[in-house]
Each structure stands twice: as C-alpha cells, then as structure tokens.
Design a protein around this motif. Sequence first.
Motif, PDB file in Angstrom:
ATOM      1  N   GLN A  99     -17.369  41.431 -11.146  1.00 25.46           N
ATOM      2  CA  GLN A  99     -16.410  40.284 -10.216  1.00 25.46           C
ATOM      3  C   GLN A  99     -16.119  40.957  -8.931  1.00 25.46           C
ATOM      4  O   GLN A  99     -16.348  41.925  -8.882  1.00 25.46           O
ATOM      5  CB  GLN A  99     -15.187  40.781 -11.361  1.00 25.46           C
ATOM      6  N   ASP A 100     -14.967  40.150  -8.060  1.00 25.28           N
ATOM      7  CA  ASP A 100     -14.464  40.391  -6.722  1.00 25.28           C
ATOM      8  C   ASP A 100     -14.597  42.467  -7.189  1.00 25.28           C
ATOM      9  O   ASP A 100     -14.553  42.771  -5.774  1.00 25.28           O
ATOM     10  CB  ASP A 100     -14.143  39.777  -5.925  1.00 25.28           C
ATOM     11  N   ASP A 101     -13.074  42.634  -7.598  1.00 20.85           N
ATOM     12  CA  ASP A 101     -13.269  43.793  -7.939  1.00 20.85           C
ATOM     13  C   ASP A 101     -12.744  44.356  -8.883  1.00 20.85           C
ATOM     14  O   ASP A 101     -12.158  44.069 -10.069  1.00 20.85           O
ATOM     15  CB  ASP A 101     -11.177  43.499  -7.325  1.00 20.85           C
ATOM     16  N   PRO A 102     -14.006  44.991  -8.862  1.00 21.62           N
ATOM     17  CA  PRO A 102     -14.638  45.817 -10.162  1.00 21.62           C
ATOM     18  C   PRO A 102     -12.945  46.130 -11.234  1.00 21.62           C
ATOM     19  O   PRO A 102     -13.309  46.119 -11.916  1.00 21.62           O
ATOM     20  CB  PRO A 102     -15.504  46.076 -10.337  1.00 21.62           C
ATOM     21  N   ILE A 103     -12.424  47.413 -10.323  1.00 20.98           N
ATOM     22  CA  ILE A 103     -11.810  48.124 -10.492  1.00 20.98           C
ATOM     23  C   ILE A 103     -10.089  47.486 -11.795  1.00 20.98           C
ATOM     24  O   ILE A 103     -10.263  47.686 -12.483  1.00 20.98           O
ATOM     25  CB  ILE A 103     -11.448  48.889  -9.883  1.00 20.98           C
ATOM     26  N   ALA A 104      -9.273  46.506 -10.418  1.00 23.77           N
ATOM     27  CA  ALA A 104      -9.032  45.459 -10.923  1.00 23.77           C
ATOM     28  C   ALA A 104      -9.069  45.130 -12.726  1.00 23.77           C
ATOM     29  O   ALA A 104      -8.198  45.034 -13.480  1.00 23.77           O
ATOM     30  CB  ALA A 104      -8.542  45.014  -9.560  1.00 23.77           C
ATOM     31  N   TRP A 137     -17.085  44.393 -14.676  1.00 25.39           N
ATOM     32  CA  TRP A 137     -18.136  44.747 -13.530  1.00 25.39           C
ATOM     33  C   TRP A 137     -19.141  44.304 -12.086  1.00 25.39           C
ATOM     34  O   TRP A 137     -19.412  45.539 -11.628  1.00 25.39           O
ATOM     35  CB  TRP A 137     -19.465  45.970 -13.878  1.00 25.39           C
TER      36      TRP A 137
END
Lengths: 485, 364
Positions: free
Chosen positions: A97-102, A95
């Motif tokens: 990180q730059d792209d939390p979903i990925a 959560w």
Amino acid sequence: LSGFTLASQITLTTRSYQSADGFCFECSGDEQFELTASKRVEIGTTVLLRLKPEVSYLLDDHRLIQAIQKYAGFLPVPIYVNGQDHPLNRQPPPWIQDDPIAAANAFVTRETQQEPLAIIPLRESRVALNHDTLTVPLRGFLWVPQKMHLGETTSADLRVYIRRMLICKGETNLLPKNAFVSGVIECPMLQPTASREALVHDDAYEMVAQAIDCQLQEALRSIARHQPDKWKEIVSLHGNSLLAWAEDDWEFQILIEDLLLLNSSQGPQTLPDYLAASDGVIYFCTRQLGSLQERVMSESHGLPVLDASARAVKAFLERYAGRHPNTRLVQLDGDLAHLLQPASDPRFAEMLQYFSQLGQKVQLATFRPASIPALLVCTARAQLARETREALSHGDVPQSVTHSLQRFVVEAEQQGEALDGVLMLNTDCPLLQNMVQRDLNNRQYNATLQIVYQQAKFFSGRLLDTAQATAAFDFVNHALLEMLT
Amino acid sequence: MTDDDIDFMRNWLSDAHASAKASGDTRREKLGELFEKCVDAITSRNGLRQLQISDQGYQLARELAEPWYELLFIHGKITARRELHQLVGAIDEAVAATVLLQKQPGYRLMACTYNDLAAVQQAVDPLGSSAQTKPLLEYIGDLVAPHERCAGCLRSRWISYFLDSGQLEDAKQKVLESLDELDESDGPSTRDRAALDLFHTLAAIAFRQGNIDDMAKWSAAANERLSNAEPTTLAEANLWQALVHVFRGDCDEARRLEQRAAACAVRSKDQLSDRYYDAHVAYHEGVGNLGQAIALRQSQLKSLQGCGMTGRECLCLIEICRLKLRLGQQVAREAAHARGLAAQLPNSQAYFDRLVECGISPNV
C-alpha cells in the motif's frame, strides 16, 4: 495435492480462449486420473471439490467466509460466495500500500484489538552464505505488541504468506530466540509442504530466518538510538524478553541496563536510581520470601532490596556488575553473612568457649540492629541438608532413595556447610558488652547466654521442629528460674 | 504410578482451583492460574517461560503452605532447567522435593519427583552418581505401571544410565523398547519428536559400537520424520548423515551436510545436546580436522560453564585433552581444570580414571 486433504474427488474443467474445445480432469486422490474432452462453453477454469463428509462443516457460510478471509484475504483474484455482489477479499497486503507503515498499523490494530508499540517494515535483504551472499526476497513487517497484562509475556506470532496465500500462523521458529515481536511476512523463497499447512525447513527457511533476525536487531538498535522515548516504553513493557535477549547479546545488555524497571522493596526502580540510593551496592534477594530475621536485618540497614527471584534478573545483575567494576553485588537471602562484619574482641573469649562447649559453631560479628545479641545463621543449602538428615533419621525415606539423599548431606558437609547454623554474637549489642564488662557469677552468666542462644534459635525461624521448639522453651524457663533463685 | 494417578491429580487441581475461585481466595486461585500457564509453556516448549512461571508458582505455594503445588512447581522448574541446561541449584531443588514428598503420603506423582532427582544426578555427575541412580531407578520401576505414560520417563533415565556407564547393548534395548511404546495418543509432531530423539540415540550408540551400517540405518530412519523438526534436531540429523558419508568416503556430500548442520545449529533456539557435539566432533575427527574438533569442544565447554553440570564440564575438558594430545599439544591447563572439577564431585575417582585413559595423571 493439498486439495485432497479436504476433498474425496476433484474435477477441473477448463477451456482456453484459443481453443474451441475444453478438457475435464477428474481425480480421487490416488495414482489414477481421467482426462477427457469437455463441452465447456465459457472460457476459463472451474475447480469442483467434492468434500469429504468429515469436513462438510466447511460448507457453512460463516465458516467458509472466515476461511477465505483468513487464507486468501490478500489474493488479488476476487472471491465471491453464493453469488454475493462484493468479493470477500481484494484487500491488498499492507506492504504494497501507499503508506505501508500506516497500513500495517491499521492491520495490527484490527487483528489484535491493540495498537502496536512499533512497526518494523521488512525488506529484501542480503544474507551471508559461507563466502558469498544471497538476496532473500522478503516483504512484510514485524510489530512490537503492547502487553496484555502486567508481568506477562505476550506470545509471539508470525504469519507466513506465499504468493499472497496464508500458509501458516505461529511460525515462530523464523523469529530470533526470545523474540517478543510478532509479524506477517511474504516470501516466495519459502517452500510449503505438500498439504500447504506448514513450511519445509530447508536452507531457504534458515536464510529467511537469518534475514528477519538481522533486520529486527538493526531496527531495535535504531529505535534505541533515535527514538529514546519509544525505546524506554518498549524496555519497560518487554523487559523480561529483552532480559533474556541480553543474555546472548552484550549490546542489548548495554541498551537496556539503565532503562529496565526492576522490582525493589521500595517499588519499581531503574538501576541508576537504585544505585544512587544504595551507594553503589546492589542488594538482591532470589527468593520472594525472606525469613523475619532476613527482613529485620535488611530493613535495619535501610536497604532497598531488588527482587531477583526470576533467574534472568539475577543473571542480568551479575552481567551489570561485571561491566561496572565499582558496583558490588550482595545476595541477601540464604546468606546473611553479607550483612555481618566479622569482629574480633578478646573480652568475648569466655563467651565463645561457652558456646563451643555446647557443640555450637560460633563467631563474633557486628551487625545492625544492635539490639539483637545473637543470630543463628544458616545458609539455604545447610538448612536443606539438615532437613534431609532429619528425614533420613526418621526412617521415612524408602531405602532405595536414601543413597541419593545421604550423598547430598555428605557433600554439603564436605563443602563446609554448618548444618546446625553458625551462632553470630553481636559485639555491638549493649547486653553482651555489659556482660563482658561486669563480673557476673557463673549461674547468671550461663543462664543469660542460654536465653540469648535460644532466642537466636527462635528468631532464625527455620531451624526448629516442634520438639526442638518445646525444648528451647524449657531451656529458657530453666535459665529464668536460675536467675530468679 | 498409573494413568489413574495422573487423572486423580488433574481432578485435584481442578477442584482446588474451582474451590479457591468460589471462596474468593484470589491467591490460591492465582496458584491454579500459574499452573495452567506452566502447562501452556510446556506445550509450547518455551523453557524459559516455564522456568519463570514455575518459580513464581513455587514461591507462592511456599508462602501459602500448599505442599502439593510446591511439588508440582518444583517438577516444572526441574524439567525446564534440564531443557535449558541451567542446573545450578537443581540438585537442591530435587532433594528438597524428595524430602517434602515423604511428608505427603496422598500425593500421587511420586515417580515424577524421584525421576527428577535421578535426572539431575545424571546431568550433574554422569559418571559418579551411578551407585545412587541405579537403586533409585529400580525403585521408580516398582512405582510405575509398564506401558503407561510414566514408563517412558523411566526408560529415558535408564537409557542415560546405560549410556553413561558404557552399557551400550542395554541402552540400545531400552531405546528399541521406547520406540515400540511410542504413545499413539500423542499428536504426530510430539511422536515425531520423540522418535527422532530415539533414532538419533540409536545412531549414537551404533557410532560408539563402530557399527556404521546401523548408524546409516538409524539416521535414515530419522530422516523420514524430519518434516517439522526444529533446527537443533535438523542439525543433528544432518550430522549423522554427514558422518555416514565420511565413513563411506563421500566427503563432498559429507561436507555439504555438515555445513547445513552448522547453519541449523546457529539458528537453534534450544541448547545443543552433548550428542550433537559428539557427532560433530566425530565428523571433524573423521575428516582429519582435529583443530576444528577442539574448537567445537571448547564451544561446548563454554556452553556448559556456569550451568551446574560439573561432571559434564569435566568430561568435556578431558575430551579436549584427548584431542590436543592427538595433535601433540600441551594440556597442562585443561588437565588441571579437569582435576579441579573432578575434585568438587563426591566420586572423583570415576573422572580421574577417564583422565588416566587419556594418558594423563590424575595427580598434579
């Protein structure tokens, strides 16, 4: 304090960068501790745990590494074991990180060996608190898992981190009732117990649960509205859990009712497809097994029958029928009367009288297939009451238990159950029509009716024990002889 | 029935599963797998899953003519139904198991089947079934060895029996016995759960006896064990504490605890117990908020409707009548509904007597 669940003694030495002297703290887990000056040279803190013998297995490198990765994998402070060059942790939580979903997707795939169906990010949110609201500092994500095996419910899981340390897994009490999602959350509002193995169930705990509940429902509704294909996939894989959820929530019932795949005798079908074929009537069976009699009757009507052996399916169908007034529900098992149309024909009066004189309850009806002249219909309850009465009459039941069973039989009879079944004469049957039209002599007439009666008993499949079956054959043989002579 | 009988059945299950596997009998192998899943569902306290799996197992056992499995799965179904308050058809299942049991002389878990029958009778018809339940419980007493696992289930049945029939001192003795016999071999969370239930029962008994000191003592004892309690239990614990504060005149603290209880109840995944409603209604009666007490009973009634617990539904309606009469409100509709439900039960008189106690005629 939690250190003493593993250690018999803890020694902490520390030196501030502002001071030339350090301190040493020693404690064995009781009320006494020792605080002394330390000659520590380097700046910083060292904590030494003298492990209890029963947990010395933790010194095994493999186990130690596993424990660090499991509990401290998200800690920002690097952790080294036995002088290794690379820290074992330093993996930032998805959560942040730059792209939390990925990142969450990759995390779930790595942890469960399966790509999730959907990721639901969690965020700080406000929850209602009597007349006020309170902000819950929540981070993390939930995921909708793929199913492991067809027909099985995946167990939900929830991992809880506090200040990036894993406190516990399986904290499903924080998830809503019947949730089929799993998740990872971090929330500083939650309070760990002294041993840090579990969470304190206080007001904050309830609020976090409420925040998760709201966000999950909102996310699922959003998927249903904006990602219909994904929602269809979720409903088809987690139908059982959603069914249970729909029991408490009308909106979910509406969201799933046209998409859910239900097992029918002609394979899995959605309700709209099923209803198009059944002319607006839902025929269902709450038992996977029906007698031959029930199966012949259903199939002769060309009816696809829904399997409602799981309680939630029956409740779902009842709610569906309640919402759609033009839909009729027909439960086939244990009550074949649904497939019979009551009939009235004065020509059959003599026939009715014949069976009444034998002490058999009898009615006229029309049903398919017309080649069946008579059916002995008995509800499941009546059949059980009959078996119970027989067990009581055989004297097999301990005296102290008989009161309970007798009460059941009496109650069933009071409720109008025909313990010996009701004989339904099919006025559409060519044989019976022929009999009422022709002028048969008494012997032929009675013998034929006796055969019809015994056939119905055989066909009912459940009403005869071995002695009664033998007696039924004797009746048939006798009737046949009557006709031959 | 002793622990040896339980071991015997475990070995039988293990042998049956192994032999099905060895002979490639996949359907019987599936029976064993379903039973293991059922045990998992019991361990994880997932009543809905337990009910679904037990039902699936029962259907398959019938199809394969495996009566011992049938009996085991009916036991799984009934315990799940009781947990979920879904007792429609449960009496039929309990009777079917009892009838089947008579044809299975080698089956060792007879006490479980009889215990199910007694439990369902008590849940469906608490006032009217005592004439049947008492001899049944005495008979189970002859079957189970004291101080062993099954004796705990029997004590629970006796406690319900004494509570339903108003024999509060006898109920209290049985609860105290159960506390003494808490199984040390169980894990701490299981033991805490059992102890909490018993402490709350003692608090409820003390309340019914008007013994506020005892109520305070037992609710305080419960508070010592709450660290891992589930929301339903927390809700009840807070209510008993709140009630103690009401009686001691500390209404602010009582209100705080009651609000916390209500929040826990909203979060609860399990059905709220009759005891929870009794405590909550008592709280509102204690603070003079009869309207809220009626609303709670109406919510309890809603949770009971369609669950097959006719007697309990009727008693809840009688309670609503009692509260409404205290407020001087009309009770014709509720009284008629209660009479109708009572008339469905074999021993209606016990419920009519309760109506009369509230000052309502049993006749229309």
